[in-house]
Scaffold this active site. Sequence first.
Site, PDB file in Angstrom:
ATOM      1  N   ASN A 192       0.812  -1.223   0.000  1.00  0.00           N
ATOM      2  CA  ASN A 192       0.000   0.000   0.000  1.00  0.00           C
ATOM      3  C   ASN A 192       0.847   1.276   0.000  1.00  0.00           C
ATOM      4  O   ASN A 192       0.397   2.329   0.447  1.00  0.00           O
ATOM      5  CB  ASN A 192      -0.957   0.018   1.205  1.00  0.00           C
ATOM      6  CG  ASN A 192      -1.872  -1.186   1.234  1.00  0.00           C
ATOM      7  OD1 ASN A 192      -2.444  -1.557   0.210  1.00  0.00           O
ATOM      8  ND2 ASN A 192      -1.994  -1.818   2.392  1.00  0.00           N
ATOM      9  N   ARG A 193       2.074   1.157  -0.488  1.00  0.00           N
ATOM     10  CA  ARG A 193       2.993   2.300  -0.572  1.00  0.00           C
ATOM     11  C   ARG A 193       3.353   2.877   0.800  1.00  0.00           C
ATOM     12  O   ARG A 193       3.877   3.986   0.888  1.00  0.00           O
ATOM     13  CB  ARG A 193       2.422   3.396  -1.480  1.00  0.00           C
ATOM     14  CG  ARG A 193       2.247   2.975  -2.946  1.00  0.00           C
ATOM     15  CD  ARG A 193       3.587   2.572  -3.557  1.00  0.00           C
ATOM     16  NE  ARG A 193       3.517   2.328  -4.993  1.00  0.00           N
ATOM     17  CZ  ARG A 193       3.318   1.131  -5.543  1.00  0.00           C
ATOM     18  NH1 ARG A 193       3.140   0.074  -4.766  1.00  0.00           N
ATOM     19  NH2 ARG A 193       3.292   0.986  -6.850  1.00  0.00           N
ATOM     20  N   LEU A 194       3.080   2.155   1.873  1.00  0.00           N
ATOM     21  CA  LEU A 194       3.482   2.597   3.212  1.00  0.00           C
ATOM     22  C   LEU A 194       4.878   2.040   3.508  1.00  0.00           C
ATOM     23  O   LEU A 194       5.079   1.229   4.425  1.00  0.00           O
ATOM     24  CB  LEU A 194       2.461   2.149   4.260  1.00  0.00           C
ATOM     25  CG  LEU A 194       1.077   2.792   4.141  1.00  0.00           C
ATOM     26  CD1 LEU A 194       0.143   2.263   5.227  1.00  0.00           C
ATOM     27  CD2 LEU A 194       1.178   4.314   4.245  1.00  0.00           C
TER      28      LEU A 194
END
Length: 215
Positions: A192-194
């Site tokens: 999730n691009r975290l």
Amino acid sequence: MEKDLSNYRKSYEKGELLLDNISDNPIELFRDWFVEVDNHFNIDEANAMTVSTLGLDGYPKSRVVLLKKYTFEGFIFYTNYNSEKGKAIEANPNICLSFFWHAAERQVIIKGKAEKIAENMSDGYFESRPRGSQLGAIVSNQSEVVENRNVLEKKLKALEQKYEGKDIERPKHWGGYIVRPVEIEFWQGRPNRLHDRIRYQLQEDFNWKIERLSP
């Protein structure tokens, strides 16, 4: 010509980077990551890194160079001191190194100051190089305009004859730099691009300040 790349996406799920399980010294973490990447991921030349300098024309420039050694003091690579990068480093020794190991979904970004290593260290590494690479360091006036490849081939052939049966001395314009880090950031891809981003910054007391950054 136009090419839309907006649908190029990948989910990063191969690891994590947490503050409670890392070393107080970034060189130790770099060593752990490098050994793991080199031993367990199918990556050619895991020591390939991007070296970024600020050129004499005022523009930054990046190119891929091979890391040849790392110690607690810094990161060592070799090049022609009269090359474009060598002249840029002479004018401004503040440079950036970066590694991207795509198979491991990891990136390391190193800010530091470059300085020439001792001549005897450059001599020792030069002697360890294959003979062809030794001659190549003499043949090439790196970054200068050359009329055509035939000029290089003829010069190489002449040097092969000149040095036949003889040792090849390191040219004084060729040698190593050590980049002494002042900041090292480790990036681990996450879902999730975290992504995990951990930054080490060298303090005046020579200890490292460690912080997590937003992805």
